[in-house]
Design a protein around this motif. Structure first.
Motif, mmCIF file in Angstrom:
data_model
loop_
_atom_site.group_PDB
_atom_site.id
_atom_site.type_symbol
_atom_site.label_atom_id
_atom_site.label_comp_id
_atom_site.label_asym_id
_atom_site.label_seq_id
_atom_site.Cartn_x
_atom_site.Cartn_y
_atom_site.Cartn_z
ATOM 1 N N LEU A 110 25.808 -13.755 -6.503
ATOM 2 C CA LEU A 110 25.112 -13.250 -5.323
ATOM 3 C C LEU A 110 25.419 -14.092 -4.088
ATOM 4 C CD1 LEU A 110 21.635 -12.608 -6.971
ATOM 5 C CD2 LEU A 110 23.404 -10.905 -6.457
ATOM 6 N N SER A 111 25.490 -15.416 -4.282
ATOM 7 C CA SER A 111 25.788 -16.317 -3.170
ATOM 8 C C SER A 111 26.423 -17.595 -3.705
ATOM 9 C CB SER A 111 24.524 -16.649 -2.371
ATOM 10 O OG SER A 111 23.605 -17.374 -3.162
ATOM 11 N N GLY A 112 27.291 -18.192 -2.876
ATOM 12 C CA GLY A 112 27.966 -19.419 -3.265
ATOM 13 C C GLY A 112 29.259 -19.126 -4.016
ATOM 14 N N MET A 113 29.819 -20.190 -4.602
ATOM 15 C CA MET A 113 31.075 -20.097 -5.354
ATOM 16 C C MET A 113 30.855 -20.735 -6.725
ATOM 17 S SD MET A 113 34.301 -19.217 -5.482
ATOM 18 C CE MET A 113 34.814 -18.925 -3.801
ATOM 19 N N ALA A 114 30.885 -19.909 -7.764
ATOM 20 C CA ALA A 114 30.708 -20.388 -9.136
ATOM 21 C C ALA A 114 32.066 -20.592 -9.786
ATOM 22 C CB ALA A 114 29.897 -19.372 -9.940
ATOM 23 N N THR A 115 32.085 -21.453 -10.790
ATOM 24 C CA THR A 115 33.266 -21.633 -11.617
ATOM 25 C C THR A 115 32.885 -21.268 -13.043
ATOM 26 O OG1 THR A 115 34.098 -23.404 -10.205
ATOM 27 C CG2 THR A 115 35.024 -23.264 -12.426
ATOM 28 N N LEU A 116 33.609 -20.331 -13.628
ATOM 29 C CA LEU A 116 33.376 -19.927 -15.008
ATOM 30 C C LEU A 116 34.609 -20.282 -15.809
ATOM 31 C CD1 LEU A 116 31.568 -18.482 -17.119
ATOM 32 C CD2 LEU A 116 32.760 -16.379 -16.497
ATOM 33 N N GLU A 117 34.447 -21.261 -16.715
ATOM 34 C CA GLU A 117 35.520 -21.588 -17.658
ATOM 35 C C GLU A 117 35.344 -20.625 -18.819
ATOM 36 O OE1 GLU A 117 37.022 -22.749 -21.319
ATOM 37 O OE2 GLU A 117 34.955 -23.325 -20.919
#
Length: 114
Positions: free
Chosen positions: A56-63
């Motif tokens: 929804l907001s920001g920058m996530a990192t999914l390994e």
């Protein structure tokens, strides 16, 4: 009933991250989560649950299965059952996202190494 963070069941995980149960059924779970900068979940997988993470907001990192995916606002990634994964926030801002699990992932989480 209309549901939002304001009236949903709230819980804290990892000592600092927030979760709100928007839908909490055995066959379907929809959770809104907030991860502050520098936080991550434990790397794990699910035997049965298929999940979809939508930022929804920001920058996530999914390994996911050893590969890093940067996910910005209004983008998402599906994780199939059996695939090791770990959501983290490596940015300087909070990340808010929705995670949809079918069936519910609680009780179907196996810690993964690596």
């Amino acid at each position: 009933m209309i549901i939002s963070k304001k009236n949903a069941e709230h819980y804290i995980w990892g000592g600092i991250c927030d979760g709100w149960h928007l839908v909490k059924q055995n066959d379907l779970s929809v959770i809104q989560e907030r991860m502050p900068s520098g936080t991550s979940e434990v790397r794990h997988y699910h035997h049965k649950s298929r999940q979809f993470f939508f930022v929804l907001s920001g920058m996530a990192t999914l390994e996911m299965d050893g590969e890093q995916h940067s996910i910005g606002a209004f983008h998402g990634v599906e994780v199939q059952p059996g695939v090791p994964h770990q959501m983290s926030n490596q940015s300087q801002e909070d990340v808010e996202f929705i995670v949809v699990s079918q069936p519910m992932s609680h009780g179907d989480r196996i810690t993964a190494e690596g």
